[in-house]
Motif scaffolding. Structure first.
Motif, PDB file in Angstrom:
ATOM      1  N   SER A 158       2.681  -6.154  -4.144  1.00 14.80           N
ATOM      2  CA  SER A 158       2.700  -4.697  -4.017  1.00 14.80           C
ATOM      3  C   SER A 158       1.390  -4.116  -3.463  1.00 14.80           C
ATOM      4  CB  SER A 158       3.025  -4.051  -5.365  1.00 14.80           C
ATOM      5  OG  SER A 158       2.047  -4.378  -6.340  1.00 14.80           O
ATOM      6  N   LEU A 159       0.243  -4.613  -3.927  1.00 14.95           N
ATOM      7  CA  LEU A 159      -1.022  -4.031  -3.471  1.00 14.95           C
ATOM      8  C   LEU A 159      -1.295  -4.247  -1.982  1.00 14.95           C
ATOM      9  CD1 LEU A 159      -3.549  -4.532  -6.426  1.00 14.95           C
ATOM     10  CD2 LEU A 159      -2.360  -2.471  -5.701  1.00 14.95           C
ATOM     11  N   PRO A 160      -1.076  -5.456  -1.432  1.00 14.97           N
ATOM     12  CA  PRO A 160      -1.275  -5.609   0.012  1.00 14.97           C
ATOM     13  C   PRO A 160      -0.340  -4.725   0.833  1.00 14.97           C
ATOM     14  CG  PRO A 160      -1.269  -7.750  -1.041  1.00 14.97           C
ATOM     15  CD  PRO A 160      -0.834  -6.759  -2.076  1.00 14.97           C
ATOM     16  N   LEU A 161       0.880  -4.517   0.336  1.00 15.64           N
ATOM     17  CA  LEU A 161       1.802  -3.638   1.054  1.00 15.64           C
ATOM     18  C   LEU A 161       1.274  -2.207   1.047  1.00 15.64           C
ATOM     19  CD1 LEU A 161       5.287  -4.946  -0.140  1.00 15.64           C
ATOM     20  CD2 LEU A 161       4.086  -5.448   1.988  1.00 15.64           C
ATOM     21  N   LYS A 162       0.701  -1.801  -0.073  1.00 13.98           N
ATOM     22  CA  LYS A 162       0.100  -0.464  -0.159  1.00 13.98           C
ATOM     23  C   LYS A 162      -1.060  -0.342   0.810  1.00 13.98           C
ATOM     24  CE  LYS A 162      -2.111   2.702  -3.434  1.00 13.98           C
ATOM     25  NZ  LYS A 162      -2.463   2.938  -4.859  1.00 13.98           N
ATOM     26  N   ALA A 163      -1.843  -1.405   0.921  1.00  9.97           N
ATOM     27  CA  ALA A 163      -2.992  -1.389   1.826  1.00  9.97           C
ATOM     28  C   ALA A 163      -2.564  -1.253   3.284  1.00  9.97           C
ATOM     29  CB  ALA A 163      -3.823  -2.659   1.644  1.00  9.97           C
ATOM     30  N   GLN A 164      -1.315  -1.638   3.590  1.00  6.64           N
ATOM     31  CA  GLN A 164      -0.800  -1.519   4.953  1.00  6.64           C
ATOM     32  C   GLN A 164      -0.226  -0.130   5.237  1.00  6.64           C
ATOM     33  OE1 GLN A 164       1.944  -4.717   5.800  1.00  6.64           O
ATOM     34  NE2 GLN A 164       0.555  -6.274   5.009  1.00  6.64           N
ATOM     35  N   GLY A 165      -0.359   0.778   4.244  1.00  7.17           N
ATOM     36  CA  GLY A 165       0.092   2.144   4.461  1.00  7.17           C
ATOM     37  C   GLY A 165       1.455   2.462   3.889  1.00  7.17           C
ATOM     38  N   ILE A 166       2.036   1.533   3.168  1.00 11.27           N
ATOM     39  CA  ILE A 166       3.348   1.763   2.561  1.00 11.27           C
ATOM     40  C   ILE A 166       3.161   2.536   1.257  1.00 11.27           C
ATOM     41  CG2 ILE A 166       5.335   0.595   1.493  1.00 11.27           C
ATOM     42  CD1 ILE A 166       4.911  -1.648   3.494  1.00 11.27           C
ATOM     43  N   GLY A 167       4.056   3.461   0.979  1.00 12.95           N
ATOM     44  CA  GLY A 167       3.949   4.290  -0.215  1.00 12.95           C
ATOM     45  C   GLY A 167       4.051   3.492  -1.499  1.00 12.95           C
ATOM     46  N   ASN A 168       3.528   4.065  -2.586  1.00 10.15           N
ATOM     47  CA  ASN A 168       3.529   3.381  -3.879  1.00 10.15           C
ATOM     48  C   ASN A 168       4.934   2.964  -4.316  1.00 10.15           C
ATOM     49  OD1 ASN A 168       0.791   3.659  -4.069  1.00 10.15           O
ATOM     50  ND2 ASN A 168       0.827   5.318  -5.567  1.00 10.15           N
ATOM     51  N   GLY A 169       5.884   3.873  -4.169  1.00 13.04           N
ATOM     52  CA  GLY A 169       7.239   3.594  -4.620  1.00 13.04           C
ATOM     53  C   GLY A 169       7.864   2.423  -3.896  1.00 13.04           C
ATOM     54  N   LYS A 170       7.747   2.401  -2.577  1.00 11.91           N
ATOM     55  CA  LYS A 170       8.345   1.330  -1.795  1.00 11.91           C
ATOM     56  C   LYS A 170       7.624   0.012  -2.046  1.00 11.91           C
ATOM     57  CE  LYS A 170       9.826   0.091   2.875  1.00 11.91           C
ATOM     58  NZ  LYS A 170       9.879   0.495   4.303  1.00 11.91           N
TER      59      LYS A 170
END
Length: 271
Positions: free
Chosen positions: A178-190
Motif C-alpha cells: 500500500s505505501l509504495p502505491l501511495k508514493a506513486q500518487g494513488i489515493g489512500n483508499g485505492k
C-alpha cells in the motif's frame, strides 16, 4: 466432517488475510514510503518464516502421516517418498507455471514477468504479491483442515503456530504494497484496497485446496508436500533474491535467520 474442516480452514486463512489487511491500512497513518532497507528486511524475515513453516508445519507432518497410512510391510522409502516427493515437486511446478503465465511486476523492477498483458502497473504489483500468497493460503488451509480431523490438541496448536507465523510476515507485506502505491500518487483508499486484495487470495486458495482434498485423508500427505514445494519455490525465486542488501550482506542473512528462528520457536512452543 468436511464442513468442520472448511470452517477451520476459513478461520485460519481469514486470520492471516486480516493481518495483510491491517498492514495495508497503515497507508492511512504513514505519509512516507517504507524505506528500501526496511522492506528488504521484511522480505528476508518472510523468507525465513516460510522455510521453517515448510519444514516443521508441512513436510514433517506429511512424512509422518504418509508413514501412518502405509500398508504393513510397505518399504518406508516407497510409503513416504512417493506421495511426499511427488507432492513437493508438483507444488514447485505449479508455482513455476503460475510465475510464467500470470502477468506481474515485482517491487523495484521495471520489467514485468509472465504473459504480456495490458494491465496497469499497480495491478501487476498487486498480482506479484498475490502470487506468493497462494501457497501460504494453501498451507494454512490444509493444516487447519488436518487439525479439524485430529482430536489432539497438538494438531490445532501446530496450525495456530503456522497461522501466527504467516500473519507476522503478512502485516509488513500489506504495508509494503500500500505505501509504495501511495508514493506513486494513488489515493489512500485505492492503495489500501490494492494491499488488502493481495491477501484475499489466501482464504480463497485455502478453501479451494480443502475442497479438492474432500474427505480423502490418503491424499493429505501429498497436498501438504505440495504446499511446501510451492512455498519454497516462492522463497528461492522471489523473496531471498529481493531481500539481498548487497554482496555478502550480513543484514539480509540475519533477517532470514530471524524469520526462521521465530517460526521454529512458534512451532516448538505451540505445536
Amino acid at each position: 466432517m468436511l464442513q468442520k474442516e472448511l470452517l477451520y480452514a476459513a478461520l485460519g486463512t481469514g486470520f492471516t488475510c486480516l493481518a495483510t489487511v491491517l498492514g495495508a491500512a497503515m497507508v492511512f497513518f504513514f505519509k512516507k514510503e517504507m524505506g528500501e532497507l526496511t522492506q528488504k528486511l521484511f522480505l528476508g524475515f518472510a523468507a525465513g518464516v516460510m522455510v521453517a513453516a515448510s519444514v516443521w508445519s508441512l513436510l514433517i507432518p506429511a512424512m509422518e502421516m504418509a508413514e501412518q497410512q502405509a500398508a504393513p510391510g510397505t518399504p518406508k522409502a516407497l510409503a513416504v517418498g512417493l506421495p511426499v516427493f511427488a507432492g513437493f515437486a508438483a507444488g514447485a511446478a505449479f508455482l513455476l507455471l503460475l510465475d510464467q503465465l500470470m502477468p506481474h511486476l515485482h517491487m523495484g523492477s521495471d520489467e514485468p514477468e509472465g504473459l504480456p498483458a495490458r494491465l496497469k502497473r499497480t495491478t501487476m504489483i498487486v498480482l506479484a504479491v498475490t502470487l506468493h500468497n497462494i501457497p501460504e493460503g494453501m498451507a494454512v488451509g490444509l493444516t487447519f483442515s488436518v487439525a479439524a480431523a485430529d482430536p489432539s490438541q497438538g494438531a490445532l496448536a501446530g496450525a495456530v503456530a503456522l497461522a501466527l507465523g504467516m500473519a507476522l510476515q503478512n502485516f509488513p507485506e500489506g504495508v509494503a504494497v500500500s505505501l509504495p502505491l501511495k508514493a506513486q500518487g494513488i489515493g489512500n483508499g485505492k492503495a489500501f484496497v490494492c494491499g488488502a486484495l493481495s491477501g484475499v487470495v489466501e482464504p480463497v486458495f485455502g478453501l479451494l485446496i480443502v475442497l479438492a482434498a474432500g474427505q480423502a485423508v490418503t491424499v493429505m500427505p501429498g497436498l501438504l508436500a505440495f504446499a511446501a514445494g510451492a512455498m519454497l519455490y516462492v522463497v528461492v525465486e522471489e523473496l531471498i533474491p529481493e531481500a539481498r542488501l548487497g554482496e555478502h550482506s550480513n543484514t539480509g542473512t540475519l533477517s532470514v535467520l530471524t524469520g526462521f528462528l521465530v517460526m521454529m520457536m512458534l512451532d516448538v512452543f505451540l505445536g
